[in-house]
Design a protein around this motif. Structure first.
Motif, PDB file in Angstrom:
ATOM      1  N   GLY A 241      57.013  40.492  67.091  1.00  0.00           N
ATOM      2  CA  GLY A 241      58.314  40.948  67.565  1.00  0.00           C
ATOM      3  C   GLY A 241      59.440  40.080  66.995  1.00  0.00           C
ATOM      4  N   SER A 242      60.677  40.410  67.380  1.00  0.00           N
ATOM      5  CA  SER A 242      60.908  41.275  68.517  1.00  0.00           C
ATOM      6  C   SER A 242      60.794  42.761  68.146  1.00  0.00           C
ATOM      7  CB  SER A 242      62.301  41.013  69.119  1.00  0.00           C
ATOM      8  OG  SER A 242      63.300  41.080  68.111  1.00  0.00           O
ATOM      9  N   LEU A 243      60.278  43.531  69.129  1.00  0.00           N
ATOM     10  CA  LEU A 243      60.072  44.957  68.966  1.00  0.00           C
ATOM     11  C   LEU A 243      60.984  45.722  69.930  1.00  0.00           C
ATOM     12  CD1 LEU A 243      56.151  44.914  68.894  1.00  0.00           C
ATOM     13  CD2 LEU A 243      57.718  44.754  66.941  1.00  0.00           C
ATOM     14  N   ALA A 244      60.972  47.055  69.807  1.00  0.00           N
ATOM     15  CA  ALA A 244      61.708  47.977  70.686  1.00  0.00           C
ATOM     16  C   ALA A 244      63.218  47.954  70.469  1.00  0.00           C
ATOM     17  CB  ALA A 244      61.397  47.704  72.167  1.00  0.00           C
ATOM     18  N   TRP A 245      63.654  47.511  69.307  1.00  0.00           N
ATOM     19  CA  TRP A 245      65.090  47.637  69.019  1.00  0.00           C
ATOM     20  C   TRP A 245      65.440  49.102  68.773  1.00  0.00           C
ATOM     21  CZ3 TRP A 245      69.171  44.749  69.776  1.00  0.00           C
ATOM     22  CH2 TRP A 245      70.373  45.090  69.152  1.00  0.00           C
ATOM     23  N   ASP A 246      64.503  49.836  68.153  1.00  0.00           N
ATOM     24  CA  ASP A 246      64.715  51.252  67.859  1.00  0.00           C
ATOM     25  C   ASP A 246      63.789  52.119  68.706  1.00  0.00           C
ATOM     26  OD1 ASP A 246      66.648  50.800  65.795  1.00  0.00           O
ATOM     27  OD2 ASP A 246      64.997  50.255  64.455  1.00  0.00           O
ATOM     28  N   LEU A 247      64.238  53.331  69.006  1.00  0.00           N
ATOM     29  CA  LEU A 247      63.416  54.260  69.778  1.00  0.00           C
ATOM     30  C   LEU A 247      62.190  54.685  68.983  1.00  0.00           C
ATOM     31  CD1 LEU A 247      62.935  56.078  72.226  1.00  0.00           C
ATOM     32  CD2 LEU A 247      64.407  57.799  71.150  1.00  0.00           C
ATOM     33  N   GLN A 248      62.391  55.055  67.730  1.00  0.00           N
ATOM     34  CA  GLN A 248      61.292  55.425  66.847  1.00  0.00           C
ATOM     35  C   GLN A 248      60.900  54.202  66.032  1.00  0.00           C
ATOM     36  OE1 GLN A 248      59.827  58.422  67.036  1.00  0.00           O
ATOM     37  NE2 GLN A 248      61.311  59.029  68.598  1.00  0.00           N
ATOM     38  N   GLU A 249      59.744  53.623  66.361  1.00  0.00           N
ATOM     39  CA  GLU A 249      59.373  52.351  65.749  1.00  0.00           C
ATOM     40  C   GLU A 249      57.872  52.309  65.505  1.00  0.00           C
ATOM     41  OE1 GLU A 249      61.299  48.301  66.797  1.00  0.00           O
ATOM     42  OE2 GLU A 249      59.472  48.403  67.985  1.00  0.00           O
ATOM     43  N   ALA A 250      57.486  51.863  64.315  1.00  0.00           N
ATOM     44  CA  ALA A 250      56.066  51.767  63.976  1.00  0.00           C
ATOM     45  C   ALA A 250      55.398  50.680  64.804  1.00  0.00           C
ATOM     46  CB  ALA A 250      55.909  51.463  62.485  1.00  0.00           C
ATOM     47  N   GLY A 251      54.115  50.896  65.126  1.00  0.00           N
ATOM     48  CA  GLY A 251      53.381  49.946  65.946  1.00  0.00           C
ATOM     49  C   GLY A 251      52.805  48.791  65.156  1.00  0.00           C
ATOM     50  N   VAL A 252      52.274  47.821  65.889  1.00  0.00           N
ATOM     51  CA  VAL A 252      51.641  46.632  65.314  1.00  0.00           C
ATOM     52  C   VAL A 252      50.187  46.616  65.777  1.00  0.00           C
ATOM     53  CG1 VAL A 252      51.631  44.100  65.274  1.00  0.00           C
ATOM     54  CG2 VAL A 252      53.808  45.347  65.316  1.00  0.00           C
ATOM     55  N   GLN A 253      49.242  46.429  64.838  1.00  0.00           N
ATOM     56  CA  GLN A 253      47.838  46.465  65.236  1.00  0.00           C
ATOM     57  C   GLN A 253      46.954  45.668  64.280  1.00  0.00           C
ATOM     58  OE1 GLN A 253      46.268  50.485  65.071  1.00  0.00           O
ATOM     59  NE2 GLN A 253      47.537  51.001  63.304  1.00  0.00           N
ATOM     60  N   ASN A 254      45.803  45.275  64.818  1.00  0.00           N
ATOM     61  CA  ASN A 254      44.784  44.545  64.059  1.00  0.00           C
ATOM     62  C   ASN A 254      45.335  43.233  63.500  1.00  0.00           C
ATOM     63  OD1 ASN A 254      43.209  46.811  64.580  1.00  0.00           O
ATOM     64  ND2 ASN A 254      43.642  47.746  62.596  1.00  0.00           N
TER      65      ASN A 254
ATOM     66  N   VAL B  55      44.714  42.621  69.098  1.00  0.00           N
ATOM     67  CA  VAL B  55      45.211  41.317  68.646  1.00  0.00           C
ATOM     68  C   VAL B  55      44.250  40.230  69.145  1.00  0.00           C
ATOM     69  CG1 VAL B  55      47.118  39.671  68.731  1.00  0.00           C
ATOM     70  CG2 VAL B  55      47.593  42.137  68.708  1.00  0.00           C
ATOM     71  N   LEU B  56      43.906  39.300  68.262  1.00  0.00           N
ATOM     72  CA  LEU B  56      43.029  38.188  68.621  1.00  0.00           C
ATOM     73  C   LEU B  56      43.704  36.874  68.288  1.00  0.00           C
ATOM     74  CD1 LEU B  56      40.314  36.901  69.466  1.00  0.00           C
ATOM     75  CD2 LEU B  56      39.533  37.240  67.093  1.00  0.00           C
ATOM     76  N   PHE B  57      43.869  36.013  69.320  1.00  0.00           N
ATOM     77  CA  PHE B  57      44.306  34.631  69.133  1.00  0.00           C
ATOM     78  C   PHE B  57      43.089  33.755  69.442  1.00  0.00           C
ATOM     79  CE2 PHE B  57      48.241  36.820  70.651  1.00  0.00           C
ATOM     80  CZ  PHE B  57      48.994  36.681  69.496  1.00  0.00           C
ATOM     81  N   GLN B  58      42.592  33.037  68.438  1.00  0.00           N
ATOM     82  CA  GLN B  58      41.301  32.354  68.581  1.00  0.00           C
ATOM     83  C   GLN B  58      41.357  30.940  68.016  1.00  0.00           C
ATOM     84  OE1 GLN B  58      37.965  33.507  65.929  1.00  0.00           O
ATOM     85  NE2 GLN B  58      36.854  34.033  67.809  1.00  0.00           N
ATOM     86  N   HIS B  59      40.739  29.994  68.740  1.00  0.00           N
ATOM     87  CA  HIS B  59      40.642  28.597  68.300  1.00  0.00           C
ATOM     88  C   HIS B  59      42.037  28.020  68.030  1.00  0.00           C
ATOM     89  CE1 HIS B  59      36.537  29.719  68.076  1.00  0.00           C
ATOM     90  NE2 HIS B  59      36.524  30.160  66.833  1.00  0.00           N
ATOM     91  N   VAL B  60      42.812  27.916  69.092  1.00  0.00           N
ATOM     92  CA  VAL B  60      44.199  27.466  68.974  1.00  0.00           C
ATOM     93  C   VAL B  60      44.390  26.204  69.810  1.00  0.00           C
ATOM     94  CG1 VAL B  60      46.611  28.050  69.382  1.00  0.00           C
ATOM     95  CG2 VAL B  60      45.018  29.813  68.583  1.00  0.00           C
ATOM     96  N   ILE B  61      45.060  25.213  69.213  1.00  0.00           N
ATOM     97  CA  ILE B  61      45.379  23.959  69.908  1.00  0.00           C
ATOM     98  C   ILE B  61      46.890  23.893  70.145  1.00  0.00           C
ATOM     99  CG2 ILE B  61      45.369  21.440  69.755  1.00  0.00           C
ATOM    100  CD1 ILE B  61      42.881  21.658  67.997  1.00  0.00           C
ATOM    101  N   MET B  62      47.261  23.640  71.395  1.00  0.00           N
ATOM    102  CA  MET B  62      48.662  23.472  71.777  1.00  0.00           C
ATOM    103  C   MET B  62      48.927  22.002  72.090  1.00  0.00           C
ATOM    104  SD  MET B  62      49.713  26.715  71.838  1.00  0.00           S
ATOM    105  CE  MET B  62      49.005  28.368  72.026  1.00  0.00           C
TER     106      MET B  62
END
Length: 385
Positions: free
Chosen positions: A239-252, A283-290
């Motif tokens: 993102g940021s997303l949803a600024w437009d009504l017609q908007e392509a998605g995010v995947q994989n 969406v996969l968030f894996q092996h992340v150190i904060m």
């Protein structure tokens, strides 16, 4: 035998790479002489070559204004740009600041950039923006539009006016061993921005900047990020997303083996509270150190910086099937996990699997609104799903 030798000779000649040194086209490495024309001439020569070609930039500093590398009439689909020197933007930010991009490649195929440094000299424009004066929006340092089979390897980018690298409308782009840096307070200096693109890989890179280390816009799919060090910055953001009504998605989307140090966010999904037909899924968030991250895990569907341009509606973006696996470290705020999802399209299919986040050696907390999913393994703070 003679015929065989002739055939082999012709084959070797046809497959040999031709090298075009930018200095042969008039480029000077003094950092003061405008080399834009020389670089574009070298590009034209490489495009006209009938075999793989290399554009070589020797050591030194090369001043470049806006440079547009067009693939529209380029016959060559195997051009390597090998940079041993530094490309420098004009010190007057207005020269490139109104153009949108400093170095722009459009409709190219098979272009690779190896090594080199980009110095966009953006500090004066940052200061102008912070002062509240009327300033140009700023230029992305390196942009690829509607291009295929791109490689960027070992590039260093510093002090961009805005985004450092932008990948838009592309297929199969590989960005590896990147070093991107800007002041932690520099505005809108995203490290790498990917939008309307598929098959993008970002590997083995260190990004420290004033905005998102990696930002993922509408239409991004099949994106793989691995071995990323982020900080300072705003983390990895879808993102940021949803600024437009017609908007392509995010995947994989996969973000794997990443470290966030002192960043504003870790892994984030953000949408405006606007009607939209968009989505985020798989969406996969894996092996992340904060390490001392303000918002290690966050979904924010009420994104509204500075409380401007916000219609106070519910987000139409549907968020589903997001997995957080093996996430550990420290939060700089007590709420280490926050899912603030849409009232009209709640988040579904969220999975927390082996999450261990603490706050100042104390238990952290989690906050959920309109979010559903499950927890597996040890999850700290305790799941609110």
């Amino acid at each position: 035998m003679i015929q065989i030798l002739i055939i082999l000779t012709l084959f070797c000649l046809s497959s040999a790479k031709t090298t075009y040194n930018v200095q042969s086209f008039g480029a000077k490495s003094d950092g003061k002489s405008d080399c834009t024309k020389a670089f574009l001439s070298a590009w034209g020569a490489a495009c006209a070559a009938m075999s793989p070609a290399t554009i070589y930039v020797p050591q030194g500093r090369y001043l470049l204004g806006n440079a547009y590398f067009s693939g529209k009439s380029c016959k060559n689909t195997a051009i390597m740009i090998r940079i041993d020197g530094t490309l420098v933007a004009p010190s007057n930010y207005n020269v490139i600041g109104k153009s949108g991009s400093w170095l722009r490649f459009e409709r190219v195929t098979g272009v690779s950039i190896h090594g080199g440094t980009l110095d966009a000299q953006g500090t004066q424009l940052w200061a102008c923006k912070k002062s509240g004066k009327a300033c140009p929006k700023g230029a992305t340092s390196l942009a690829f539009y509607n291009s295929n089979n791109i490689i960027i390897n070992g590039l260093t980018s510093s002090n961009s006016q805005m985004f450092h690298v932008r990948i838009y409308g592309c297929k199969n782009a590989h960005l590896v061993n990147m070093k991107i840096s800007a002041d932690g307070n520099s505005p809108n200096t995203d490290g790498i921005h990917v939008q309307h693109s598929t098959g993008v890989t970002i590997m083995n890179s260190h990004i420290g900047t004033g905005d998102d280390c990696v930002s993922i816009g509408p239409g991004a799919s099949n994106l793989w990020i691995e071995n990323l060090a982020c900080g300072p910055g705003h983390g990895v953001s879808i993102g940021s997303l949803a600024w437009d009504l017609q908007e392509a998605g995010v995947q994989n989307i996969t973000v794997k083996t990443a470290t966030f140090r002192g960043t504003q966010n870790g892994v984030r999904v953000k949408t405006w509270a606007r009607p939209s037909n968009g989505f985020v899924r798989n969406v996969l968030f894996q092996h992340v150190i904060m390490s001392n991250v303000k918002n290690p895990i966050i979904i924010d569907q009420n994104y509204c910086p500075n409380h401007k341009n916000c219609p106070n509606q519910a987000s139409g973006v549907k968020i589903s099937d997001i997995t957080y696996q093996d996430i550990c470290g420290t939060s700089a705020t007590q709420v280490a996990v926050k899912f603030d999802c849409s009232k009209t399209r709640p988040c579904t299919g969220i999975t927390l699997d082996r999450v261990n986040l603490t706050y100042k050696d104390k238990p952290a907390t989690a906050s959920c609104a309109n979010a559903g999913g499950k927890a597996a393994g040890i999850v700290k703070p305790s799941s609110c799903l």
